[in-house]
Structure formats: C-alpha cells, structure tokens
Design a protein around this motif. Structure first.
Motif, PDB file in Angstrom:
ATOM      1  N   LEU A  99      33.920  -9.270  12.082  1.00  0.00           N
ATOM      2  CA  LEU A  99      33.896 -10.840  12.188  1.00  0.00           C
ATOM      3  C   LEU A  99      34.923 -11.671  11.684  1.00  0.00           C
ATOM      4  CD1 LEU A  99      29.761 -10.114  11.585  1.00  0.00           C
ATOM      5  CD2 LEU A  99      30.981 -11.167  13.654  1.00  0.00           C
ATOM      6  N   ALA A 100      35.088 -12.125  12.532  1.00  0.00           N
ATOM      7  CA  ALA A 100      36.009 -13.570  12.059  1.00  0.00           C
ATOM      8  C   ALA A 100      35.311 -14.036  12.344  1.00  0.00           C
ATOM      9  CB  ALA A 100      37.413 -13.605  12.693  1.00  0.00           C
ATOM     10  N   GLU A 101      35.889 -16.126  11.639  1.00  0.00           N
ATOM     11  CA  GLU A 101      35.179 -17.506  11.192  1.00  0.00           C
ATOM     12  C   GLU A 101      35.462 -18.284  12.425  1.00  0.00           C
ATOM     13  OE1 GLU A 101      35.384 -21.330   8.284  1.00  0.00           O
ATOM     14  OE2 GLU A 101      35.826 -18.556   7.117  1.00  0.00           O
ATOM     15  N   ALA A 102      36.946 -17.639  13.312  1.00  0.00           N
ATOM     16  CA  ALA A 102      37.295 -18.464  14.155  1.00  0.00           C
ATOM     17  C   ALA A 102      38.609 -17.179  14.781  1.00  0.00           C
ATOM     18  CB  ALA A 102      37.974 -19.810  13.826  1.00  0.00           C
ATOM     19  N   GLU A 103      39.219 -17.556  15.918  1.00  0.00           N
ATOM     20  CA  GLU A 103      39.905 -16.993  17.209  1.00  0.00           C
ATOM     21  C   GLU A 103      41.810 -17.691  17.091  1.00  0.00           C
ATOM     22  OE1 GLU A 103      38.630 -17.234  21.189  1.00  0.00           O
ATOM     23  OE2 GLU A 103      36.384 -15.898  19.758  1.00  0.00           O
ATOM     24  N   ASP A 104      42.184 -18.552  15.880  1.00  0.00           N
ATOM     25  CA  ASP A 104      43.345 -19.232  15.346  1.00  0.00           C
ATOM     26  C   ASP A 104      44.131 -18.185  15.344  1.00  0.00           C
ATOM     27  OD1 ASP A 104      42.100 -19.099  12.738  1.00  0.00           O
ATOM     28  OD2 ASP A 104      42.039 -21.413  12.521  1.00  0.00           O
ATOM     29  N   PHE A 105      44.715 -18.012  15.003  1.00  0.00           N
ATOM     30  CA  PHE A 105      46.610 -17.156  14.363  1.00  0.00           C
ATOM     31  C   PHE A 105      46.455 -16.623  13.897  1.00  0.00           C
ATOM     32  CE2 PHE A 105      50.614 -15.624  13.160  1.00  0.00           C
ATOM     33  CZ  PHE A 105      51.381 -15.280  13.811  1.00  0.00           C
ATOM     34  N   HIS A 130      32.222 -14.218  16.816  1.00  0.00           N
ATOM     35  CA  HIS A 130      33.668 -14.404  16.659  1.00  0.00           C
ATOM     36  C   HIS A 130      33.767 -12.675  16.043  1.00  0.00           C
ATOM     37  CE1 HIS A 130      34.747 -17.776  17.610  1.00  0.00           C
ATOM     38  NE2 HIS A 130      34.209 -18.644  16.870  1.00  0.00           N
ATOM     39  N   LEU A 131      33.758 -11.239  17.276  1.00  0.00           N
ATOM     40  CA  LEU A 131      34.010 -10.238  16.567  1.00  0.00           C
ATOM     41  C   LEU A 131      35.157 -10.269  16.993  1.00  0.00           C
ATOM     42  CD1 LEU A 131      32.774  -7.812  15.254  1.00  0.00           C
ATOM     43  CD2 LEU A 131      31.733  -7.116  17.602  1.00  0.00           C
ATOM     44  N   LEU A 132      36.082  -9.305  16.401  1.00  0.00           N
ATOM     45  CA  LEU A 132      37.644  -8.411  17.341  1.00  0.00           C
ATOM     46  C   LEU A 132      37.678  -7.110  17.116  1.00  0.00           C
ATOM     47  CD1 LEU A 132      40.355  -9.257  18.251  1.00  0.00           C
ATOM     48  CD2 LEU A 132      41.168  -8.629  15.917  1.00  0.00           C
ATOM     49  N   ILE A 161      46.671   0.684  21.510  1.00  0.00           N
ATOM     50  CA  ILE A 161      45.364   0.057  20.940  1.00  0.00           C
ATOM     51  C   ILE A 161      44.885  -1.027  21.769  1.00  0.00           C
ATOM     52  CG2 ILE A 161      43.855  -0.302  18.769  1.00  0.00           C
ATOM     53  CD1 ILE A 161      45.281   0.715  17.142  1.00  0.00           C
ATOM     54  N   GLN A 162      44.076  -1.169  22.651  1.00  0.00           N
ATOM     55  CA  GLN A 162      43.394  -2.015  23.084  1.00  0.00           C
ATOM     56  C   GLN A 162      42.504  -2.831  21.894  1.00  0.00           C
ATOM     57  OE1 GLN A 162      40.741  -1.106  26.290  1.00  0.00           O
ATOM     58  NE2 GLN A 162      42.820   0.211  26.948  1.00  0.00           N
ATOM     59  N   PHE A 163      42.641  -4.081  21.989  1.00  0.00           N
ATOM     60  CA  PHE A 163      41.943  -5.479  21.225  1.00  0.00           C
ATOM     61  C   PHE A 163      41.460  -7.176  22.254  1.00  0.00           C
ATOM     62  CE2 PHE A 163      45.243  -4.342  18.237  1.00  0.00           C
ATOM     63  CZ  PHE A 163      44.573  -4.187  17.300  1.00  0.00           C
ATOM     64  N   ASP A 164      40.437  -7.133  21.871  1.00  0.00           N
ATOM     65  CA  ASP A 164      39.523  -8.220  22.161  1.00  0.00           C
ATOM     66  C   ASP A 164      38.835  -8.740  21.299  1.00  0.00           C
ATOM     67  OD1 ASP A 164      38.983  -9.232  24.924  1.00  0.00           O
ATOM     68  OD2 ASP A 164      37.960  -8.222  25.704  1.00  0.00           O
ATOM     69  N   TRP A 165      38.743 -10.605  22.182  1.00  0.00           N
ATOM     70  CA  TRP A 165      37.104 -11.028  21.516  1.00  0.00           C
ATOM     71  C   TRP A 165      36.188 -11.020  21.844  1.00  0.00           C
ATOM     72  CZ3 TRP A 165      38.200 -12.661  17.010  1.00  0.00           C
ATOM     73  CH2 TRP A 165      39.169 -12.769  15.817  1.00  0.00           C
TER      74      TRP A 165
END
Length: 446
Positions: free
Chosen positions: A157-163, A141-143, A120-124
């Motif tokens: 959709l995410a609120e931020a790109e932190d851990f 931010h969309l993962l 599986i390939q992931f990207d922000w």
C-alpha cells in the motif's frame, strides 16, 4: 417420450403433469402433436425491418452508441425493448469489426514463454472508497508485483502514485519477493515512461541501473501482455479489498494483503507436465540480490501537527516543537537514510528524528521537545478555581456613568447640548450682514 409412455400406460394428463413437473397444457400439446420437441414457435423478429438502417448507420459511424441508435429507430417505429435491440445487434453482428478496439476475447493469442527469474510485472491497483481514517482521498493505491514464471505476487500500500512513492513501493515489493528478476515490465505509467512514445524517463532509468535490471514497456491497450499481475490484481481486489472493514488501519490492511499473498502461494500449477505449487516454483527461480538500501529518492508528505505536538509518518509518530498544533508541515525522508526531517511550509527544519521501523506504532520524541512542551503547558496552566457562573453582578458606577454619557443625560452631555441649542437670531444677523459687501471702513474695523 416419458409423456407418451405414461399415456400409453393409462395415466391421466394431470397425473403426467404432476409426475414430470410440467404444466397440463404443455403435456396436452405434446400428446396431441401440437408441439414438437426442439421446435419452438418462431415469433416475427421486430428488428429485421430496421436491420438495413442500423447497418448503414454503423457503417458510417462504427462507434455510435447503441442507446443513440435505439433512440433513432424508436422514432422510426421500432417497438421492442432496449435489451431486445442490443441482443439483436449482437445476434445479427450488425456492428462492423474494429481491430484497435477489439478485446483479446475471441481472437488468436500467443502463449508467451516466461523463463525463471526473467521478469517481474508491476501494476498500480486503484482501490475505491478507502476508510476515511486513512486520509488518502477517494482511492487507495496498491502496487502489485508478480513473478511472471511462478506467479508469486506481493503488494504494498502506498499513499500516492508519484515517483518517490513508486520507488519506495518497488523496493518493498522486490524484498517481499525475495529478490528481483532481470527485467521489470510496466504499462505506460507517467512516472516510468513517456506514455505516447514509451521511452523510459531518465529518473526511472537511474532507478533501473541502481537495481541492475532492464525495463520493458507494454504496448498500448495490451493489458493481456502482463496478464500475471492483472490476475493478481483481480485476486487482491476480490478476496481482500472487498472485506476490509472501516475500522482497519493502513498497517492492519497491509498485513491482510500479505497474508492473502502467502495463501496464494499454495496454488498448484502444471509446467512441462510436472505439478508444483507456486511457492516451490518461486523458490527455484534464480533471482538477483537487492541492494542493501533502497534507491535514494526523496519522499515528501504533508502532515498536520496534532495537539500533542506529533506528526504521523509510515505507521509511527514523531515530535515537533510546541506551538505548532494544527499547522501543516512536510515530512522529508530520503529513502535508505536512517533519519527524517520535519519542515515548515517555508522549508525551515523544525525537527530531525531517527526513523523507526515502518508500521511499528512507535512514538519518537525528542528530549528537548518534551521539556519545551511541558514548560509551555505549565506556563499556561492556572491553579485558580474556575469562575462562578451563578452570581449577581449589576452594572458598576463607571458603567452607569458611561451609559449616561451615551444617552446624553450626563453633565458633559448637558453642557454639550446647551452649546448646540442657540438662538437663531444670531444666524439671521450674520446673514443680513453678508448680503451686502462690507465698506472699506467696516473691513478695516473688522
């Protein structure tokens, strides 16, 4: 050919021009032999005299901007336009080759085999100019996660790109995909690995162990290594994000990208000579089962208490005690747990609620908060009629007396003035007496 044939049939030049849709001067030039097909008059190239200078400058500095080089040769006498200059640079291949900066276009590439269920390939995907009501700043931010074999992709959709947000979005993506592949591929995200070395961080290694997968990091500047998810990013940006209206909520936008991903499953692909849809290929992939609960990362987000004593989180609203409207609080949720906590800036817990399903739009209120809020509202409520604004109320006697005191015209003011204004002869007598030292008798008498 047509012009000569029609001319031999007796047509006039104007008639031939109207019939062929060309200018009369063009038809006349071809008929008179002044112009030959596929041979155009070559104008002198104004760039040629400056070619050696440009080659030398770019040999000294291969990354010199074309605009800077254009300014230099313009001072040397070049009269062409900037677009003509850059076109000449490309046509004559003046800029030397730089392999690290060369893109994948125009060079040999290898076809990478992707076995079913392997990767599986992931990207922000950072989406500019989100609706102001989302409150996420200048970018959303969309993962995006894509199965490398079948091409099926899902996004969250995410609120931020932190851990913590990365872990939450990863879990949601793999559940939307129906399972996880054996390996996860990322570019050099700072929350996944150490970007210069590519070594996986210990915190994310714990996440990979929890889901039972391996982690692969792409080489630097090799976006084509995860081309499946890059193409999914392009589809999401062009077919979904460009059409998102301002009035759409986060939950509605998430529903929109989910619908697009389902439509993209209808694409047809040919593998080993057989044609099948993306959905059929994805259904045949042997994916691993996902754990029942997400990895227990602690998610913290800041929120502002509304006048109704509510804070929003993940598409729902939760109550807090009265007396906190406009205060910044922290919503703390450990992924996988059924409860969340609301903390003050000093880390004091002011509320604990059972978490509602994400995006359900529920309002979760504690009974104690409701009773306390009602009491606070009723205590501040008055049943008296509002004060009348159109009334005559001149200054009272007490106000007039205070005004007289300030002006110095009252009784106490007059007395004070009489004490201040005195005869200056007393000052003169005292001054004469102080000019000479007193005698012992006078000193003893005093």
């Amino acid at each position: 050919m047509d012009a000569h044939a029609l001319r031999r049939q007796g047509w006039s030049i104007s008639a031939i021009a109207r019939h062929l849709g060309r200018d009369r001067k063009t038809i006349r030039a071809y008929l008179n032999g002044e112009r030959v097909p596929e041979h155009r008059a070559q104008l002198p190239d104004a760039f040629v005299p400056f070619m050696d200078y440009c080659r030398q400058r770019l040999a000294d500095d291969p990354h010199l901007w074309a605009s800077a080089l254009f300014d230099e040769i313009a001072e040397l006498g070049y009269r062409g336009a900037y677009s003509t200059f850059t076109r000449a640079l490309r046509r004559h291949q003046v800029r030397p080759h730089c392999e690290p900066c060369r893109a994948a276009t125009g060079r040999d590439v290898a076809v990478i085999a992707h076995p079913p269920g392997e990767e599986i390939q992931f990207d922000w995907l950072e989406l500019p100019d989100p609706p102001a009501t989302w409150g996420v700043g200048s970018h959303a931010h969309l993962l995006v996660g894509a199965l490398a074999h079948s091409g099926r992709w899902r996004a969250v959709l995410a609120e931020a790109e932190d851990f913590p947000h990365l872990v939450q979005a990863l879990d949601r993506v793999v559940r939307k995909l129906g399972g996880t592949a054996r390996r996860w591929r990322f570019d050099r995200m700072a929350t996944v690995c150490h970007p210069p070395s590519g070594r996986v961080l210990p915190a994310f290694a714990a996440v990979a162990k929890y889901y039972g997968v391996g982690v692969d990091i792409c080489p630097p500047r090799r976006g084509n290594r995860k081309g499946v998810v890059e193409k999914a990013n392009h589809s999401a940006a062009q077919r979904w994000w460009r059409t998102v209206p301002d009035a759409l909520s986060v939950e509605q936008a998430q529903s929109g990208v989910d619908k697009l991903a389902l439509r993209m499953d209808e694409r047809r692909r040919r593998i080993d000579g057989a044609s099948a849809t993306v959905a059929e290929l994805a259904a045949a992939e042997p994916l691993l089962e996902v754990p029942t609960r997400p990895f227990p990362a602690e998610l913290e987000v800041e929120r502002t208490v509304s006048p109704q004593g509510l804070v929003s989180f993940d598409g729902n609203q939760y109550s807090v005690p009265p007396g906190l409207p406009g205060v910044q609080v922290v919503v703390l949720h450990r992924l996988g747990e059924d409860y969340l906590h609301v903390l003050t800036a000093g880390r004091a817990v002011v509320a604990k609620h059972r978490r509602a399903p994400g995006g359900s739009g529920q309002v979760v209120r504690d009974a104690g908060h409701v009773i306390a809020l009602e009491r606070a509202v009723l205590a501040s409520f008055s049943d008296r009629a509002p004060c009348k604004s159109k009334v005559r109320r001149p200054p009272s006697q007490a106000a007039l007396a205070e005004a007289d005191r300030l002006r110095g015209t009252g009784t106490s003011g007059s007395a004070s003035a009489e004490r201040v204004v005195i005869d200056l002869s007393h000052y003169a007598a005292v001054a004469d007496r102080l000019r000479t030292a007193p005698t012992p008798e006078e000193d003893h008498g005093e």
